[in-house]
Design an enzyme around this catalytic site. Structure first.
Site, PDB file in Angstrom:
ATOM      1  N   HIS A   1     -12.217   8.058   9.856  1.00  0.00           N
ATOM      2  CA  HIS A   1     -10.914   8.632  10.218  1.00  0.00           C
ATOM      3  C   HIS A   1     -10.133   9.105   8.992  1.00  0.00           C
ATOM      4  O   HIS A   1      -9.270   9.966   9.110  1.00  0.00           O
ATOM      5  CB  HIS A   1     -10.086   7.594  10.989  1.00  0.00           C
ATOM      6  CG  HIS A   1      -9.730   6.373  10.185  1.00  0.00           C
ATOM      7  ND1 HIS A   1     -10.543   5.249  10.120  1.00  0.00           N
ATOM      8  CD2 HIS A   1      -8.667   6.103   9.381  1.00  0.00           C
ATOM      9  CE1 HIS A   1      -9.989   4.352   9.328  1.00  0.00           C
ATOM     10  NE2 HIS A   1      -8.844   4.846   8.854  1.00  0.00           N
TER      11      HIS A   1
ATOM     12  N   HIS B   1       0.326  -0.514   2.593  1.00  0.00           N
ATOM     13  CA  HIS B   1      -0.238  -1.116   3.806  1.00  0.00           C
ATOM     14  C   HIS B   1      -1.407  -2.025   3.465  1.00  0.00           C
ATOM     15  O   HIS B   1      -2.019  -1.890   2.412  1.00  0.00           O
ATOM     16  CB  HIS B   1      -0.661  -0.065   4.838  1.00  0.00           C
ATOM     17  CG  HIS B   1      -1.842   0.807   4.472  1.00  0.00           C
ATOM     18  ND1 HIS B   1      -1.966   1.463   3.280  1.00  0.00           N
ATOM     19  CD2 HIS B   1      -2.956   1.142   5.174  1.00  0.00           C
ATOM     20  CE1 HIS B   1      -3.086   2.166   3.268  1.00  0.00           C
ATOM     21  NE2 HIS B   1      -3.706   1.973   4.392  1.00  0.00           N
TER      22      HIS B   1
HETATM   23  O1  LIG Z   1     -10.850   1.015   9.478  1.00  0.00           O
HETATM   24  C1  LIG Z   1     -10.101   0.096   9.817  1.00  0.00           C
HETATM   25  O2  LIG Z   1     -10.538  -0.941  10.304  1.00  0.00           O
HETATM   26  C2  LIG Z   1      -8.627   0.215   9.652  1.00  0.00           C
HETATM   27  C3  LIG Z   1      -8.096   1.258   9.064  1.00  0.00           C
HETATM   28  C4  LIG Z   1      -6.672   1.509   8.856  1.00  0.00           C
HETATM   29  C5  LIG Z   1      -5.634   0.900   9.559  1.00  0.00           C
HETATM   30  C6  LIG Z   1      -4.305   1.234   9.255  1.00  0.00           C
HETATM   31  C7  LIG Z   1      -3.973   2.159   8.281  1.00  0.00           C
HETATM   32  C8  LIG Z   1      -5.013   2.771   7.590  1.00  0.00           C
HETATM   33  O3  LIG Z   1      -4.789   3.648   6.584  1.00  0.00           O
HETATM   34  C9  LIG Z   1      -6.341   2.477   7.894  1.00  0.00           C
HETATM   35  O4  LIG Z   1      -7.311   3.137   7.263  1.00  0.00           O
HETATM   36 FE   LIG Z   2      -6.954   3.968   5.494  1.00  0.00          FE
END
Ligand SMILES: O=C(O)/C=C/c1cccc(O)c1O
Ligand SMILES: [Fe+2]
Length: 314
Positions: free
Chosen positions: A115, A179
């Site tokens: 993602h 984060h």
């Molecule tokens: O891949 C994961 O398990 C979580 C990814 C995540 C969650 C919240 C913010 C982000 O930048 C992420 O990549």
């Molecule tokens: Fe991320």
């Protein structure tokens, strides 16, 4: 204008655990503005700097940086899956130029991305295949990680190549800001998890679903009462945005990985994708930055920002 920059936080939780509708609408409006600016620029090439989250890169062989010559998105958390339209000859030319500039970078003919790469392409272009893209992996998750200085040097070397490539180039940085989602860590991991972090490509669907559910549940709790995860840090995020806007790479060079993790959460190291993208833009000449959006959004586990930069001369 031959260069444009757009940086964007990503979160796979968008659409899974959302903040109040008014906040989603704010973000949508900022992204729509970014899309319009990009459409007017009509990029001929996108250079996309982004991290991975143990979906495409594992400890079997974990480079600090990697240029994809062929790449495909795996489609985690319902993000788009499929091949990325990488112009192979250009990607190789870029890698050759960076290496000739004495900046070490790996290349991959079978890069898998998650993602972190797919979401900005979907948000800014509506899909993976709208524009030729050179994907550049920046390790912002798996320690030991490259320094901010190394990310700046990589970005600058790529920017120097891009400035002479004869195309309208859009630099995109994806990730951060402060984060710390529950991404597993090698240190102290149980043996089964250790193996997944070393060689966990293409896990069975039930394992992927279980991982995603763990993250979703953590986001729901964090969104509800701010508990269970490292707090977001708006002061740190605003400082970072200011330094990038001022092109204060000397200060950014002094950022220490451990300190970043302590102050802003381990995954704040993803912001090196932003540092690399801004350094690439800076190599094309002085720029003016517009922070289009910022808000700490617990539901998405993200200090969520959207910022663009245009050449000063325009
Ligand atoms: O891949 C994961 O398990 C979580 C990814 C995540 C969650 C919240 C913010 C982000 O930048 C992420 O990549
Ligand atoms: Fe991320």
């Amino acid at each position: 204008m031959t260069a444009l920059l757009q940086c964007l936080s990503h979160s796979p939780l968008i659409g899974w655990v959302d903040p109040p509708a008014a906040i989603v609408a704010e973000v949508d409006a900022a992204v729509a503005g970014a899309r319009a600016q990009i459409a007017a620029f009509a990029p001929e090439l996108v250079i996309l700097f982004a991290p991975d989250h143990y979906n495409g890169f594992f400890y079997e062989l974990m480079p600090p940086f990697c240029i994809g010559v062929q790449a495909s998105a795996i489609g985690d958390f319902n993000s788009a899956a499929g091949p990325l339209p990488v112009p192979q000859a250009l990607a190789l030319e870029c890698a050759r130029s960076v290496l000739a500039d004495d900046v070490d970078v790996a290349i991959s003919y079978r890069m898998q991305v998650d993602h972190g790469f797919a979401q900005p392409l979907e948000q800014l272009f509506g899909g993976l295949d709208a524009c030729p893209v050179i994907p550049v992996f920046v390790n912002g998750v798996a320690p030991p990680m490259p320094s901010c200085r190394a990310a700046r040097r990589l970005g600058a070397a790529i920017g120097r190549w891009a400035a002479g490539c004869g195309k309208r180039v859009l630099f995109v940085g994806s990730g951060g800001l402060s984060h710390e989602p529950p991404v597993p860590e090698l240190i102290n991991a149980a043996p089964e998890m250790v193996e997944k972090l070393i060689a966990g490509r293409n896990p069975p669907p039930d394992q992927r679903a279980a991982r995603q559910e763990r993250v979703r549940a953590a986001a729901e709790r964090f969104g509800r009462d701010g508990s269970g995860l490292h707090p977001l840090n708006p002061d740190w995020d605003r400082q970072l945005l200011g330094l990038l806007a001022e092109a204060d790479f000397a200060t950014l060079d002094g950022f220490d990985n451990e300190q970043i993790s302590l102050e802003a959460g381990r995954s704040a190291n993803e912001t090196k994708a932003w540092v690399a993208a801004f350094a690439a833009m800076h190599a094309c000449g002085p720029y003016r930055t517009q922070v289009q959006y910022y808000r700490p959004i617990n539901e998405w586990i993200a200090g969520f920002a959207c910022a663009s930069a245009v050449p000063l001369a325009t």
